[in-house]
Scaffold this motif. Structure first.
Motif, PDB file in Angstrom:
ATOM      1  N   ASN A   1       9.322 -31.134  38.791  1.00  0.00           N
ATOM      2  CA  ASN A   1       7.933 -31.837  39.017  1.00  0.00           C
ATOM      3  C   ASN A   1       7.530 -32.586  37.772  1.00  0.00           C
ATOM      4  N   TRP A   2       7.462 -33.854  37.535  1.00  0.00           N
ATOM      5  CA  TRP A   2       7.205 -34.476  36.329  1.00  0.00           C
ATOM      6  C   TRP A   2       5.688 -35.128  36.371  1.00  0.00           C
TER       7      TRP A   2
ATOM      8  N   GLN B   1      24.832 -38.122  30.031  1.00  0.00           N
ATOM      9  CA  GLN B   1      24.639 -36.688  30.206  1.00  0.00           C
ATOM     10  C   GLN B   1      25.991 -35.959  29.734  1.00  0.00           C
TER      11      GLN B   1
ATOM     12  N   ARG C   1      26.363 -36.777  25.793  1.00  0.00           N
ATOM     13  CA  ARG C   1      25.444 -35.835  25.310  1.00  0.00           C
ATOM     14  C   ARG C   1      26.005 -34.502  25.072  1.00  0.00           C
TER      15      ARG C   1
ATOM     16  N   ALA D   1      17.290 -32.496  32.795  1.00  0.00           N
ATOM     17  CA  ALA D   1      16.078 -32.133  32.740  1.00  0.00           C
ATOM     18  C   ALA D   1      15.216 -33.543  33.078  1.00  0.00           C
TER      19      ALA D   1
ATOM     20  N   PRO E   1      10.890 -37.239  29.244  1.00  0.00           N
ATOM     21  CA  PRO E   1      11.062 -38.653  28.479  1.00  0.00           C
ATOM     22  C   PRO E   1      12.482 -38.446  27.948  1.00  0.00           C
ATOM     23  N   GLY E   2      12.917 -37.594  27.732  1.00  0.00           N
ATOM     24  CA  GLY E   2      14.264 -37.593  27.041  1.00  0.00           C
ATOM     25  C   GLY E   2      15.320 -38.642  27.674  1.00  0.00           C
ATOM     26  N   LEU E   3      15.072 -38.567  28.988  1.00  0.00           N
ATOM     27  CA  LEU E   3      16.016 -39.476  29.675  1.00  0.00           C
ATOM     28  C   LEU E   3      15.766 -40.935  29.463  1.00  0.00           C
ATOM     29  N   LEU E   4      14.528 -41.233  28.934  1.00  0.00           N
ATOM     30  CA  LEU E   4      14.329 -42.693  28.400  1.00  0.00           C
ATOM     31  C   LEU E   4      15.028 -43.235  27.340  1.00  0.00           C
TER      32      LEU E   4
END
Lengths: 461, 341
Positions: free
Chosen positions: B120-121, B186, B189, B313, B316-319
């Protein structure tokens, strides 16, 4: 006495209010300090992370063949999610050109050659954001161009955390205040205690206890106790002076009167004209009356003084009465009055024997004075567990019924007393003595109506 | 199929801007009703049971379901301002982007606490599945052979026998598929081996696909022997193909994607959208999950968490990988590896 005392405020209340007030001020200060501190700390932490993020982007800048490119590090944005789940924005600019990021993020214009970090709070996309900006100057084709990197994050999570911290600070302040209030009440109570103890000690004292207060008292109370002691001292002095004065007055009035009376009697023997003798007899009578009145006035003054500060000590009522009867027997014998003493029961009682003696003597004086010649006066003393009763019965015809109530008032004399030496203080003295001992004086006529019966009642205990 | 969908769009949806490419469209429930408009990357058939159970208890409600690729979903919402209430997507990064850039609205209900914190973000993005990025193998091609267990095994196998696998391997076209891009970034990374694998695949003339479904069918039909980064849940859902395909989760690490839901800020039916999100949450996160819950890879809570399962996860790292320069650079590198001519 205490009714006429005017109360103005209370030391304990004032002390409590002042202590509670200071506690409230301190608690508020504590709350504000903790809150400010935590807010500053939270903001500083947030700023540092934003700057770390911007710096990590700056480190990922590479210049390849004059082209500036950014390889945004994953950690640059993911590190911000460690602070809170907040929205993240960034913008990388080279001069006026946006290399990447949010084109509309308002980035501050860097001053010429300005480097280092700056922080701004602004509204972006409908939310307040905190933004860190870092600048580096690159030389492109000989022109110095600023490379500006801004990272911004909304502050929802921070606001929530600050609200939680504020609640904690509030609880801390409230807890501090509650403890301080308890301590304030306790302090006020305990600081007023020596005063209460002194008051209790003084009010428990006997009426003749005029010793100074020697108990140790706190320094602040020393002036009060010193004044109190000095006041007690002056009071004692004044009391002993007035006792002396009474004794002095008695002596000064009675002695000259006795001299005048003796002179008058001597003169009476020498003169022969009947009208002169009559005048002289009148004179002697008046002198007797004055002497007796003076005596009774002094008796009364003495009785008033002694009853105000009654001091009880054990004595035997029967013994006292017998002694008095024996002393007055010669006076009674002059009128052929038979003085009879009846004693039953135990007679040990506690009281002021001088006062009691005075009362009994006044009653006996009255009885002998008013009784006709060749009658009998009976003095009876009865004692039991409840009370001691001393009654004097005569055959002088009794009191008029309608005067019975007022006879014990000062200077009131019965109608039948006309022609007899007296001041009207005898019954008053007897009544005051009885009442000072917690007892009473009873005046009645004998059942057969031939005389009066006056009784003194003293409770045993 | 895409043509028919487009014509459907043009005929039925003339009123709505739908320049983005629609893959499937369907309407459930009565004609006269409040309509919940869902834009999704999930195939209609997979979510049909959940939509049916949602509508069963709500007589006056209809669901308008549009399926599109994740990139098209993003384009529809962000650039074309298409009118939808709810977006369901497997592209977590794009969902986070929608929420971060303010296209969504928060949702709180009695059901939302069921979602674990990592799913949940900001009460904007809700996970309702966890699905693996798996390797799908053709049973026929690997008959009598030990299937590869790790990426290294796979690389070794492909290098050993290039003739055998020439043109017979497949993976996502990351330039087209949002989910493929998410899995690829991912992977990149996490491990160096990803680029080596891509180079090997590139040398074998790898076939590129838009979707997991097509890769599974290609393997089942024998057109290719092996597909990399396929949704394990889709592969397992095809019980009809179980005889022909083998699903392998690489042992050193397996990325796990969360399918997520966001309610759009401009939703016409936010309450209905919230109710549907609650329905999804209840189905996914109840213990055990609802019987009509379609994603066979059960949520992590229901299975032993191996060290090798690596949930992506939400945050905001996904941004980062959506950054224009970053994406440009990544795709360039990817193309260099994969498209060797």
């Amino acid at each position: 006495m205490s009714d006429s005392l005017r109360i103005s405020g209370s030391i304990r209340r004032r002390l409590t209010i002042q202590l509670v007030g200071s506690a409230a001020v301190l608690a508020t200060l504590l709350f504000l300090i903790v809150q400010t501190f935590t807010r500053d700390l939270a903001e500083e932490t947030h700023d540092r992370i934003l700057l770390a993020s911007a710096t990590s982007i700056m480190d990922a800048i590479s210049v390849r063949a004059g082209d500036v490119t950014v390889d945004l590090p994953y950690a640059a944005l993911s590190m911000l999610s460690n602070v809170s789940d907040d929205r993240v924005f960034y913008r990388v600019m080279l001069g006026a050109e946006t290399l990447t990021g949010y084109d509309d993020l308002p980035v501050p214009e860097p001053g010429s050659r300005e480097t280092g970090a700056r922080f701004d709070t602004l509204v972006y996309k409908g939310e307040t954001v905190r933004m860190a900006t870092t600048v580096r100057w690159l030389s492109r084709n000989g022109v110095s161009t600023p490379l500006i990197i801004s990272v911004a994050q909304t502050r929802t999570g921070q606001t929530e955390r600050l609200a939680a911290l504020t609640r904690t600070a509030l609880l801390l302040g409230a807890g501090f205040f509650a403890v301080a209030v308890l301590l304030a009440v306790w302090t006020a109570q305990s600081s007023i205690r020596p005063l209460r103890q002194l008051a209790g000690m003084v009010s428990r004292r006997g009426p003749t206890d005029l010793r100074p207060v020697t108990r140790p008292v706190p320094a602040e109370m020393a002036p009060l106790v010193r004044s109190l002691n000095s006041f007690i001292d002056r009071l004692g002095l004044s009391l002993s002076r007035s006792e002396d004065f009474i004794a002095e007055a008695a002596h000064r009035v009675r002695t000259p009167l006795a001299t005048v009376r003796t002179q008058a009697e001597n003169t009476l023997h020498r003169i022969e004209r009947p009208e002169n003798r009559t005048a002289l007899r009148e004179m002697i009578r008046a002198i007797d009356e004055s002497s007796r009145a003076a005596g009774q006035l002094l008796d009364h003054a003495m009785v008033s003084f002694r009853t105000d500060s009654l001091e009880r000590k054990p004595f035997d009522l029967a013994e006292l009465t017998a002694e008095l009867v024996n002393r007055l027997r010669p006076v009674a014998d002059l009128k052929d009055i038979d003085l009879e003493l009846e004693m039953t029961g135990a007679h040990a009682m506690a009281g002021d024997p001088i006062l009691v003696q005075n009362a009994v003597r006044n009653l006996l004086d009255n009885a002998i004075k008013y009784a006709p010649e060749e009658t009998r006066i009976t003095v009876s003393v009865r004692g039991d567990a409840a009370a001691h009763t001393l009654c004097i019965r005569d055959a002088a015809g009794g009191f008029p019924e309608d005067e019975m109530g007022s006879l014990t008032e000062r200077f009131v004399r019965g109608r039948n007393a006309e022609g007899t030496v007296g001041s009207g203080l005898g019954l008053t003295i007897a009544r005051e003595v009885a009442e000072a001992h917690g007892g009473r004086l009873e005046i009645a006529n004998t059942k057969d109506g031939t005389g009066a019966c006056v009784c003194l009642h003293f409770p045993s205990a | 199929m895409r043509l028919s969908a487009l014509s459907l769009c043009l005929t039925l949806w003339a009123a709505v801007a739908c320049a983005f490419e629609v893959e499937e469209h369907a309407r459930f429930g009565p004609a006269e009703a409040r309509v919940l408009r869902i834009l999704s990357t999930t195939d209609i058939d997979i979510l049909r049971p959940l939509i049916d159970s949602f509508l069963r208890s709500r007589p006056g409600v209809a669901v308008d379901y549009t399926a599109a690729s994740s990139a098209q979903v993003m384009q529809g919402i962000v650039t074309e301002n298409a009118r939808f209430d709810l977006v369901l997507s497997s592209a977590m990064d794009l969902q986070i982007k929608l929420a971060n850039d303010g296209f969504t609205r928060p949702h709180r209900s009695a059901w939302t606490p069921l979602v674990p914190d990592w799913g949940n973000w900001r009460d904007h993005v809700f996970a309702f599945s966890q699905e693996t990025a798996s390797v799908v193998l053709s049973r026929a091609a690997f008959a009598g052979e030990e299937p590869p267990r790790t990426r290294q095994d796979l690389i070794d196998l492909l290098r050993r026998d290039p003739e055998r696998f020439q043109g017979r391997v497949g993976t996502y076209d990351v330039t087209v598929s949002g989910l493929g891009y998410l899995f690829a970034t991912q992977d990149a990374r996490t491990a160096e081996s990803y680029w080596r694998l891509m180079e090997v695949l590139g040398g074998l003339q790898v076939r590129l696909y838009c979707c997991s479904g097509e890769m599974i069918e290609a393997v089942a039909e024998g057109r290719i022997d092996l597909a990399y980064n396929v949704l394990g849940s889709y592969a397992r859902a095809r019980t009809d193909l179980a005889e022909r395909i083998l699903v392998v989760e690489p042992e050193e690490y397996t990325n796990m994607m969360m399918r997520t839901a966001v309610i759009l800020g401009e939703a016409a039916e936010p309450d209905l959208a919230g109710a549907f999100v609650d329905h999804l949450i209840a189905a996914a996160w109840s213990d055990p999950p609802a019987p009509d819950y379609p994603f066979l890879d059960p949520p992590e809570t229901a299975r032993p968490v191996g060290a090798s399962l690596r949930p992506i996860a939400l945050g905001p790292g996904l941004l980062v990988f959506l950054d224009r320069l970053k994406r440009q650079r990544f795709l360039e590198e990817w193309r260099n590896a994969v498209q060797q001519q």
